[in-house]
Motif scaffolding. Structure first.
Motif, short mmCIF file in Angstrom:
data_model
loop_
_atom_site.label_atom_id
_atom_site.label_comp_id
_atom_site.label_asym_id
_atom_site.label_seq_id
_atom_site.Cartn_x
_atom_site.Cartn_y
_atom_site.Cartn_z
N ASP A 1 -7.89 2.02 -7.92
CA ASP A 1 -7.67 1.01 -8.83
C ASP A 1 -6.51 -0.22 -8.49
N ASP A 2 -5.58 0.53 -7.88
CA ASP A 2 -4.52 -0.23 -7.34
C ASP A 2 -4.89 -1.57 -6.15
N LEU A 3 -5.70 -0.92 -5.41
CA LEU A 3 -6.11 -2.06 -4.41
C LEU A 3 -7.39 -2.40 -4.70
N LYS A 4 -7.81 -2.49 -5.93
CA LYS A 4 -9.03 -3.56 -6.40
C LYS A 4 -10.42 -3.21 -5.60
N ILE A 5 -10.69 -2.16 -5.34
CA ILE A 5 -11.63 -1.76 -4.50
C ILE A 5 -12.39 -0.32 -5.28
N ASP A 6 -13.76 -0.19 -4.65
CA ASP A 6 -14.44 0.92 -5.36
C ASP A 6 -14.00 2.40 -4.70
N ALA A 7 -13.80 3.37 -5.50
CA ALA A 7 -13.30 4.71 -4.96
C ALA A 7 -14.28 5.25 -3.81
N GLU A 8 -15.50 4.83 -3.84
CA GLU A 8 -16.27 5.30 -3.08
C GLU A 8 -16.14 4.72 -1.58
N GLN A 9 -15.52 3.52 -1.75
CA GLN A 9 -15.47 2.84 -0.32
C GLN A 9 -14.08 3.54 0.53
N ILE A 10 -13.20 4.32 -0.09
CA ILE A 10 -12.17 4.85 0.30
C ILE A 10 -12.58 6.26 1.11
N ALA B 1 0.95 -1.32 0.11
CA ALA B 1 0.01 0.01 -0.07
C ALA B 1 0.79 1.29 -0.14
N GLU B 2 1.89 1.28 0.76
CA GLU B 2 3.01 2.53 0.60
C GLU B 2 3.38 2.56 -0.68
N GLU B 3 3.81 1.39 -1.53
CA GLU B 3 4.33 1.46 -2.68
C GLU B 3 3.19 2.04 -3.64
N TYR B 4 2.02 1.65 -3.59
CA TYR B 4 1.05 2.20 -4.30
C TYR B 4 0.71 3.65 -4.11
N ALA B 5 0.78 4.17 -2.91
CA ALA B 5 0.24 5.57 -2.56
C ALA B 5 1.46 6.40 -3.06
N ALA B 6 2.75 6.16 -2.76
CA ALA B 6 4.05 6.71 -3.23
C ALA B 6 4.00 6.92 -4.73
N ALA C 1 -5.18 17.20 -6.28
CA ALA C 1 -4.43 16.12 -6.29
C ALA C 1 -4.95 15.00 -5.40
N ALA C 2 -5.73 15.11 -4.13
CA ALA C 2 -6.08 14.19 -3.49
C ALA C 2 -7.12 13.23 -4.26
N ASP C 3 -8.00 14.03 -5.08
CA ASP C 3 -9.25 13.30 -5.71
C ASP C 3 -8.31 12.16 -6.89
N LYS C 4 -7.29 12.82 -7.59
CA LYS C 4 -6.56 11.86 -8.34
C LYS C 4 -6.06 10.65 -7.72
N ILE C 5 -5.31 10.89 -6.21
CA ILE C 5 -4.71 9.86 -5.72
C ILE C 5 -5.74 8.67 -5.21
N LYS C 6 -6.91 9.41 -4.85
CA LYS C 6 -8.15 8.49 -4.37
C LYS C 6 -8.36 7.31 -5.59
#
Length: 377
Positions: free
Chosen positions: A115-124, A72-77, A105-110
């Motif tokens: 996509d990287d975590l394979k979950i729905d963006a609304e769940q973050i 997750a740290e790798e994906y976030a970086a 930038a926060a919206d794009k990162i979300k």
């Protein structure tokens, strides 16, 4: 009575003790070395300021996220272009912190994280912290610390004297420097919880110091009316008489904090506990050390710069040299325990002797005209 209780009683009565004040140069040297190390660590590594002070975004994933913390740290970086801090929460969700980004930038990162975590963006869940709010928190923290220091010095100067206020202030600065330096060396994140923990340990440190100062104030009342003990001698007895109490209170306070730091933060992985538990653990230990090894010896040094205390020390050493030459006990109940100067009354003589501890002078001198108390009626 337990062995520790027996030792505490003997320390309180002055039957045993360690000469903390005599070895004060050793303690000063140790403190200076630790403080220099802390300052170097602070200058070289700096503090890892939390997102509350820098501004940025905090993303919280759903429960039982299957991705590891390292991944997750790798994906976030990669998504943010900044270093990210990821913590696994107790329910299996991940808390991702990215400092120094704006709302766009926060919206794009979300979206990228989803996509990287394979979950729905609304769940973050995304929480944004502005840098101006972080600056405000930092300023309020410094203001609170400054007000605390000023009030401490004023209180101690009124309740005791200015020398004790100076010694307590030096001890508090010592504790703050060491605690902040440890944070810089280990790289723990500094959050508002850290500030709360820092102010808390200053209160504990001050409590131990005031306990010793109160004992010292009582025992040095009318100190110049006797020639058995110097100010440093009585300061040392004050430390020893409260030593077991200080140790007990410190250990009792450290045990739950150690549980938070080593079990909660280390074993269970509750990383958010580290920010406050480390400041409490280091600060409590440093505060107990400074109360015993720094504050009271420093008061003795400052006090014995006074002409009256210098004269008293000279008389005490002269009496001891004279007693040693005659082969008399240095701490016995000899008549030369008091000045040769006439006292105003027998009441003053009693008060003078009350300063120097539990040993009583023999009644065979005829003090008090045959009455046990020696007071006029």
């Amino acid at each position: 009575m337990s062995k520790l209780g027996t030792l505490g009683a003997r320390l309180h009565r002055g039957e045993v003790g360690y000469d903390f004040v005599k070895n004060r140069k050793i303690w000063y040297g140790i403190s200076i070395l630790i403080t220099i190390t802390a300052i170097v660590g602070l200058a070289v590594r700096g503090l890892n300021m939390g997102i509350e002070f820098q501004g940025g975004a905090v993303f919280t994933t759903p429960k039982n996220t299957s991705v590891s913390v390292a991944k997750a740290e790798e994906y976030a970086a990669e998504a943010s272009g900044h270093d990210a801090i990821v913590q696994e929460l107790g329910d299996g969700s991940l808390r991702v912190q990215v400092a120094g980004i704006d709302t766009g930038a926060a919206d794009k990162i979300k979206e990228t994280l989803a996509d990287d975590l394979k979950i729905d963006a609304e769940q973050i869940n995304a929480d944004l912290v502005g840098p101006s709010w972080g600056d405000q928190i930092a300023n309020k923290a410094w203001q609170g610390l400054g007000i605390f220091m000023v009030l401490v010095v004023i209180y101690l100067a009124i309740a005791f004297e200015w020398r004790m206020a100076v010694a307590a202030f030096v001890a508090l600065i010592h504790d703050i420097t060491i605690t902040v330096g440890i944070y810089a060396l280990v790289g723990f994140e500094v959050t508002p919880g850290t500030v709360i923990g820092l102010l808390t340990i200053l209160g504990y440190s001050l409590y131990d110091t005031v306990v010793v100062f109160d004992s010292l104030k009582e025992q040095t009342r009318d100190i110049t009316r006797q020639t058995r003990w110097t100010y440093s001698d009585i300061a040392n007895r004050s430390i020893n008489s409260t030593l077991v109490r200080s140790i007990n209170t410190t250990i009792v306070a450290l045990l739950p904090v150690a549980g938070l730091l080593f079990i909660g933060g280390g074993v269970l992985g509750a990383g958010m506990l580290n920010d406050i538990s480390l400041s409490l653990f280091v600060g409590l230990a440093a505060g107990a050390y400074s109360s015993i090894f720094i504050a009271t010896p420093l008061v003795a040094d400052l006090k014995e710069l006074e002409p009256s205390m210098k004269a008293l020390k000279k008389r005490v050493l002269a009496k001891r040299a004279q007693a040693a030459a005659k082969g008399e006990p240095l701490d016995g109940s000899a008549d030369d325990a008091y000045d040769d100067e006439p006292q105003d009354s027998d009441v003053d003589d009693d008060a003078a002797h009350a300063v120097v501890g539990p040993r009583s002078r023999p009644a065979s001198r005829g003090r008090g005209r045959g009455r046990p108390s020696g007071k006029r009626r």
